[in-house]
Design a protein around this motif. Structure first.
Motif, PDB file in Angstrom:
ATOM      1  N   TYR A  12      49.672  63.405   0.835  1.00  0.00           N
ATOM      2  CA  TYR A  12      49.981  63.545   2.410  1.00  0.00           C
ATOM      3  C   TYR A  12      48.333  63.683   3.006  1.00  0.00           C
ATOM      4  CZ  TYR A  12      55.057  62.890   2.486  1.00  0.00           C
ATOM      5  OH  TYR A  12      56.261  62.446   2.461  1.00  0.00           O
ATOM      6  N   ASN A  13      47.645  64.613   2.432  1.00  0.00           N
ATOM      7  CA  ASN A  13      46.221  64.948   2.985  1.00  0.00           C
ATOM      8  C   ASN A  13      45.515  63.375   2.871  1.00  0.00           C
ATOM      9  OD1 ASN A  13      46.573  67.560   3.446  1.00  0.00           O
ATOM     10  ND2 ASN A  13      45.684  68.191   1.560  1.00  0.00           N
ATOM     11  N   GLN A  14      45.550  62.859   1.612  1.00  0.00           N
ATOM     12  CA  GLN A  14      44.545  61.729   1.594  1.00  0.00           C
ATOM     13  C   GLN A  14      45.061  60.565   2.479  1.00  0.00           C
ATOM     14  OE1 GLN A  14      44.838  60.496  -2.290  1.00  0.00           O
ATOM     15  NE2 GLN A  14      44.018  62.497  -3.293  1.00  0.00           N
ATOM     16  N   GLU A  15      46.209  60.241   2.705  1.00  0.00           N
ATOM     17  CA  GLU A  15      46.934  59.369   3.531  1.00  0.00           C
ATOM     18  C   GLU A  15      46.576  59.514   5.141  1.00  0.00           C
ATOM     19  OE1 GLU A  15      48.113  56.179   2.791  1.00  0.00           O
ATOM     20  OE2 GLU A  15      47.339  56.881   0.711  1.00  0.00           O
ATOM     21  N   VAL A  16      46.913  60.848   5.580  1.00  0.00           N
ATOM     22  CA  VAL A  16      46.652  61.186   6.996  1.00  0.00           C
ATOM     23  C   VAL A  16      45.306  61.234   7.152  1.00  0.00           C
ATOM     24  CG1 VAL A  16      47.050  63.042   8.587  1.00  0.00           C
ATOM     25  CG2 VAL A  16      48.902  62.636   7.123  1.00  0.00           C
ATOM     26  N   VAL A  17      44.404  61.808   6.331  1.00  0.00           N
ATOM     27  CA  VAL A  17      42.955  61.723   6.507  1.00  0.00           C
ATOM     28  C   VAL A  17      42.394  60.179   6.717  1.00  0.00           C
ATOM     29  CG1 VAL A  17      40.703  62.034   5.515  1.00  0.00           C
ATOM     30  CG2 VAL A  17      42.439  63.976   5.458  1.00  0.00           C
ATOM     31  N   ARG A  18      42.917  59.184   5.759  1.00  0.00           N
ATOM     32  CA  ARG A  18      42.437  57.824   5.953  1.00  0.00           C
ATOM     33  C   ARG A  18      42.873  57.215   7.233  1.00  0.00           C
ATOM     34  NH1 ARG A  18      45.219  53.474   5.701  1.00  0.00           N
ATOM     35  NH2 ARG A  18      47.072  54.518   4.679  1.00  0.00           N
ATOM     36  N   MET A  19      43.965  57.599   7.688  1.00  0.00           N
ATOM     37  CA  MET A  19      44.647  56.925   8.881  1.00  0.00           C
ATOM     38  C   MET A  19      43.708  57.498  10.176  1.00  0.00           C
ATOM     39  SD  MET A  19      48.627  56.843   8.553  1.00  0.00           S
ATOM     40  CE  MET A  19      49.131  57.641   7.083  1.00  0.00           C
ATOM     41  N   ALA A  20      43.716  58.818  10.240  1.00  0.00           N
ATOM     42  CA  ALA A  20      42.717  59.410  11.256  1.00  0.00           C
ATOM     43  C   ALA A  20      41.267  58.888  11.291  1.00  0.00           C
ATOM     44  CB  ALA A  20      42.635  61.005  11.078  1.00  0.00           C
ATOM     45  N   MET A  51      59.545  68.129   5.204  1.00  0.00           N
ATOM     46  CA  MET A  51      58.665  67.116   6.089  1.00  0.00           C
ATOM     47  C   MET A  51      58.630  66.069   4.840  1.00  0.00           C
ATOM     48  SD  MET A  51      57.828  68.091   9.018  1.00  0.00           S
ATOM     49  CE  MET A  51      56.212  67.566   9.375  1.00  0.00           C
ATOM     50  N   THR A  52      58.954  66.077   3.731  1.00  0.00           N
ATOM     51  CA  THR A  52      58.743  64.845   2.725  1.00  0.00           C
ATOM     52  C   THR A  52      59.907  63.947   2.929  1.00  0.00           C
ATOM     53  OG1 THR A  52      59.632  66.124   1.041  1.00  0.00           O
ATOM     54  CG2 THR A  52      57.471  66.058   1.036  1.00  0.00           C
ATOM     55  N   ASP A  53      60.926  64.057   3.751  1.00  0.00           N
ATOM     56  CA  ASP A  53      61.818  63.004   4.093  1.00  0.00           C
ATOM     57  C   ASP A  53      61.068  61.926   4.822  1.00  0.00           C
ATOM     58  OD1 ASP A  53      63.794  64.657   2.718  1.00  0.00           O
ATOM     59  OD2 ASP A  53      64.579  65.331   4.791  1.00  0.00           O
ATOM     60  N   PHE A  54      60.005  62.368   5.351  1.00  0.00           N
ATOM     61  CA  PHE A  54      59.016  61.316   6.189  1.00  0.00           C
ATOM     62  C   PHE A  54      57.974  60.710   5.359  1.00  0.00           C
ATOM     63  CE2 PHE A  54      60.272  64.651   9.282  1.00  0.00           C
ATOM     64  CZ  PHE A  54      61.309  63.814   9.945  1.00  0.00           C
ATOM     65  N   GLY A  55      57.601  59.397   5.543  1.00  0.00           N
ATOM     66  CA  GLY A  55      56.578  58.811   4.988  1.00  0.00           C
ATOM     67  C   GLY A  55      55.085  59.222   5.693  1.00  0.00           C
ATOM     68  N   ALA A  56      53.993  59.065   5.084  1.00  0.00           N
ATOM     69  CA  ALA A  56      52.629  59.309   5.586  1.00  0.00           C
ATOM     70  C   ALA A  56      52.448  58.946   7.097  1.00  0.00           C
ATOM     71  CB  ALA A  56      51.677  58.963   4.665  1.00  0.00           C
ATOM     72  N   GLY A  57      52.952  57.683   7.349  1.00  0.00           N
ATOM     73  CA  GLY A  57      52.856  57.125   8.733  1.00  0.00           C
ATOM     74  C   GLY A  57      53.560  58.146   9.602  1.00  0.00           C
ATOM     75  N   ALA A  58      54.570  58.633   9.453  1.00  0.00           N
ATOM     76  CA  ALA A  58      55.427  59.579  10.142  1.00  0.00           C
ATOM     77  C   ALA A  58      54.802  60.783  10.306  1.00  0.00           C
ATOM     78  CB  ALA A  58      56.906  59.628   9.760  1.00  0.00           C
TER      79      ALA A  58
END
Length: 81
Positions: A12-20, A51-58
């Motif tokens: 999640y860290n990698q994905e959210v950071v990439r999106m930000a 919270m892992t019920d949600f994907g990285a986009g959520a």
């Protein structure tokens, strides 16, 4: 508090950071710092919050909602609307 597995948090860290970085033009370090210090991240680390019920986009949207309103619980994903 039951802590989420580190591999899952890292994902999640990698994905959210990439999106930000893509959306806001932040440096990866600034994006990581902002996310890691957030209430959203605190909730993500707590396995009991589910919270892992949600994907990285959520998770990214929840974090954005926190940035705007000050509370990740204002997100439609958590409110359930």
């Amino acid at each position: 508090m039951k802590r989420l597995e580190s591999e899952t948090i890292d994902y999640y860290n990698q994905e959210v950071v990439r999106m930000a970085v893509e959306k806001y033009g932040l440096s990866p370090m600034d994006a990581f710092r902002m996310f890691a210090e957030s209430k959203t991240h605190e909730m993500l680390e707590n396995a009991d919050c589910g919270m892992t019920d949600f994907g990285a986009g959520a998770i990214f949207e929840i974090w954005e909602c926190e940035k705007v309103t000050g509370d990740p619980k204002n997100s439609i994903y958590i409110r359930g609307e």
